[in-house]
Motif scaffolding. Sequence first.
Motif, PDB file in Angstrom:
ATOM      1  N   ARG A 164      47.511  22.968  36.150  1.00  0.00           N
ATOM      2  CA  ARG A 164      47.001  23.966  37.051  1.00  0.00           C
ATOM      3  C   ARG A 164      47.981  24.791  37.892  1.00  0.00           C
ATOM      4  O   ARG A 164      47.960  25.996  38.223  1.00  0.00           O
ATOM      5  N   ASP A 165      48.994  24.300  38.186  1.00  0.00           N
ATOM      6  CA  ASP A 165      50.068  25.017  38.875  1.00  0.00           C
ATOM      7  C   ASP A 165      51.136  25.425  37.821  1.00  0.00           C
ATOM      8  O   ASP A 165      52.219  26.213  38.361  1.00  0.00           O
ATOM      9  N   GLN A 166      50.612  25.598  36.697  1.00  0.00           N
ATOM     10  CA  GLN A 166      51.589  26.165  35.662  1.00  0.00           C
ATOM     11  C   GLN A 166      51.264  27.418  35.021  1.00  0.00           C
ATOM     12  O   GLN A 166      51.788  28.224  34.297  1.00  0.00           O
ATOM     13  N   LEU A 167      49.897  27.797  35.443  1.00  0.00           N
ATOM     14  CA  LEU A 167      49.168  28.797  34.830  1.00  0.00           C
ATOM     15  C   LEU A 167      48.349  29.550  35.998  1.00  0.00           C
ATOM     16  O   LEU A 167      47.454  28.946  36.731  1.00  0.00           O
ATOM     17  N   ASP A 168      48.336  30.899  36.295  1.00  0.00           N
ATOM     18  CA  ASP A 168      47.723  31.617  37.236  1.00  0.00           C
ATOM     19  C   ASP A 168      46.520  32.187  36.756  1.00  0.00           C
ATOM     20  O   ASP A 168      46.367  33.414  36.174  1.00  0.00           O
ATOM     21  N   LEU A 169      45.491  31.356  36.972  1.00  0.00           N
ATOM     22  CA  LEU A 169      43.927  31.885  36.288  1.00  0.00           C
ATOM     23  C   LEU A 169      43.629  33.183  37.062  1.00  0.00           C
ATOM     24  O   LEU A 169      43.255  33.948  36.395  1.00  0.00           O
ATOM     25  N   ARG A 170      44.052  33.524  38.262  1.00  0.00           N
ATOM     26  CA  ARG A 170      43.624  34.472  38.974  1.00  0.00           C
ATOM     27  C   ARG A 170      44.442  35.968  38.414  1.00  0.00           C
ATOM     28  O   ARG A 170      43.762  36.791  38.398  1.00  0.00           O
ATOM     29  N   ALA A 171      45.496  35.532  38.007  1.00  0.00           N
ATOM     30  CA  ALA A 171      46.399  36.820  37.417  1.00  0.00           C
ATOM     31  C   ALA A 171      45.794  36.970  36.081  1.00  0.00           C
ATOM     32  O   ALA A 171      45.564  38.508  35.686  1.00  0.00           O
ATOM     33  N   LEU A 172      45.397  36.086  35.299  1.00  0.00           N
ATOM     34  CA  LEU A 172      44.580  36.456  34.024  1.00  0.00           C
ATOM     35  C   LEU A 172      43.560  37.079  34.029  1.00  0.00           C
ATOM     36  O   LEU A 172      43.040  38.113  33.559  1.00  0.00           O
ATOM     37  N   GLN A 173      42.542  36.678  35.228  1.00  0.00           N
ATOM     38  CA  GLN A 173      41.287  37.178  35.449  1.00  0.00           C
ATOM     39  C   GLN A 173      41.552  38.912  35.566  1.00  0.00           C
ATOM     40  O   GLN A 173      40.755  39.482  35.224  1.00  0.00           O
ATOM     41  N   ARG A 174      42.548  38.827  36.714  1.00  0.00           N
ATOM     42  CA  ARG A 174      42.769  40.387  37.102  1.00  0.00           C
ATOM     43  C   ARG A 174      43.132  41.347  36.027  1.00  0.00           C
ATOM     44  O   ARG A 174      42.546  42.480  35.912  1.00  0.00           O
ATOM     45  N   ALA A 175      43.785  40.728  34.986  1.00  0.00           N
ATOM     46  CA  ALA A 175      44.389  41.398  33.722  1.00  0.00           C
ATOM     47  C   ALA A 175      43.187  41.483  32.723  1.00  0.00           C
ATOM     48  O   ALA A 175      43.387  42.130  31.806  1.00  0.00           O
ATOM     49  N   GLY A 176      41.783  40.789  33.098  1.00  0.00           N
ATOM     50  CA  GLY A 176      40.967  40.947  32.115  1.00  0.00           C
ATOM     51  C   GLY A 176      41.267  40.094  30.774  1.00  0.00           C
ATOM     52  O   GLY A 176      40.838  40.353  29.746  1.00  0.00           O
ATOM     53  N   ARG A 177      42.001  38.895  30.724  1.00  0.00           N
ATOM     54  CA  ARG A 177      42.574  38.350  29.814  1.00  0.00           C
ATOM     55  C   ARG A 177      42.078  36.702  29.758  1.00  0.00           C
ATOM     56  O   ARG A 177      42.566  35.851  29.374  1.00  0.00           O
ATOM     57  N   LEU A 178      40.875  36.549  30.583  1.00  0.00           N
ATOM     58  CA  LEU A 178      40.441  35.064  30.981  1.00  0.00           C
ATOM     59  C   LEU A 178      39.034  34.911  30.594  1.00  0.00           C
ATOM     60  O   LEU A 178      38.029  35.657  31.186  1.00  0.00           O
ATOM     61  N   ARG A 179      38.692  33.630  29.915  1.00  0.00           N
ATOM     62  CA  ARG A 179      37.349  33.391  29.855  1.00  0.00           C
ATOM     63  C   ARG A 179      37.495  31.764  29.894  1.00  0.00           C
ATOM     64  O   ARG A 179      38.459  31.206  29.965  1.00  0.00           O
ATOM     65  N   LEU A 180      36.694  31.339  30.907  1.00  0.00           N
ATOM     66  CA  LEU A 180      36.475  29.885  31.336  1.00  0.00           C
ATOM     67  C   LEU A 180      35.532  28.930  30.525  1.00  0.00           C
ATOM     68  O   LEU A 180      34.075  29.642  30.746  1.00  0.00           O
ATOM     69  N   THR A 181      35.531  27.883  30.085  1.00  0.00           N
ATOM     70  CA  THR A 181      34.627  27.082  29.775  1.00  0.00           C
ATOM     71  C   THR A 181      34.719  25.894  30.568  1.00  0.00           C
ATOM     72  O   THR A 181      36.009  25.396  30.652  1.00  0.00           O
TER      73      THR A 181
END
Length: 441
Positions: free
Chosen positions: A102-119
Amino acid sequence: FRCYCCCCCYSCYIAQRCILLFPPQANADDRPGFHVVLGNEACDVDSMVSALAYAYFLSKTVGGDMLALPLLNIRQSELVLRSDNVFLLRQSGVSTDLLLFRDQLDLRALQRAGRLRLTLVDHNVLPSADSDLEGAVVEVIDHHFLEREPSSSCPVTVETVGSCATLVTERIVQKAPEILDQQLAQLLYATILLDCVNMAPAAGKVTPKDSQCAAQLEQRFPGLPPRGALFQSLQNAKFDVSGLSTEQMLLKDMKSVSGELKLAVSVIYITLEEFLQRSELEAELSSFCQRLGLDLLIAMTISFSDSKEPFRQLAVYSHSALYRQEVSQHLEQACNPALNLCPISSPHPHITAYHQGNTLASRKKLLPIVKDFLRERSGDCCRGNQEEAGLEEDSQVPPTPMNSLVEGCPLDAGPPSISALALEEKISKMADREEEGGGAH
């Protein structure tokens, strides 16, 4: 893509995800999106394996430009606290160097960039700290009580089976059985055995679907380790604290409660005598309490007699003689339940030690006694709602998995990132292993 692993399928997939995570010299518009499979904050074996296996399934069955990526929902430094996870990964030939945390990937930055889906796997609602990621959730697979509101945009699979890995196994067997290999099968099989207490009906965990999925894996892969031996080795690994520092021992299974004072209860899997003999123990406890802002620390040790019966001991630590005396007296006089404490010798002036006669009184039973102490000390006679009494449980580390002997059942410091240098080091390590092993498969 060149394979840098000595295992040809599943480990190669994990390595490939690492290489493609931030492709060199990629334009912002060309960088891929990520379908992240995320387990719960405890990151027990079930959450870890379910995330690894389902991300692999997605990578093999879903087209498009999204990269399916398993993400362990803990900091990288915390994996060592989960000794059974580490053991299973090592036994199955999956290097921890290939995992992302979790400390190696910024999920919020990916979400702001429109590049995130979560399962989500092994939980069906995000914790409050991650509620802002809710809009990225596209699927849920879980075996806990359903807390999630229904949504047409997010398929939910929730069944109260013994293990979330059972539901992941079922999906793979039904939709893409060809992706199963010995390595992936062993990860899933071991997880189902562990969660279902070796498939013993008396434990009340196993369901017909768990049994069916375990049997299917056994039938397809007769080379899997025997049930009993595999389960016992995982149980032994769960209790293994060899190589852990005092701080890691305390953090491995810790809960804290705050009122007028802040107090933590840690469960430790060695005898109290062994713990008290650790070098520089008082200095380490003092440093630990200072760092976490603790006024009192209670260590509950669990070990086993020659007849394999568990026994418990308690140690109360505080630099304040008053706090230590007050909480010790309260524990001695507790009657709901009675702990049946018998004082034993302690070589340390700031530690009071006890043998606990009531071996059934787990940490789950001890915490209400501790909360009562904090209420009484603050002059609050309320015995009901925890918030009314001004108490709150908190943890400065993500919750670690509970053991049956502990709880009565088996079972962010700035934006995280992973640098180009770190990725190069990962690949270099993989290449070194390939050369040592005689080439890629």
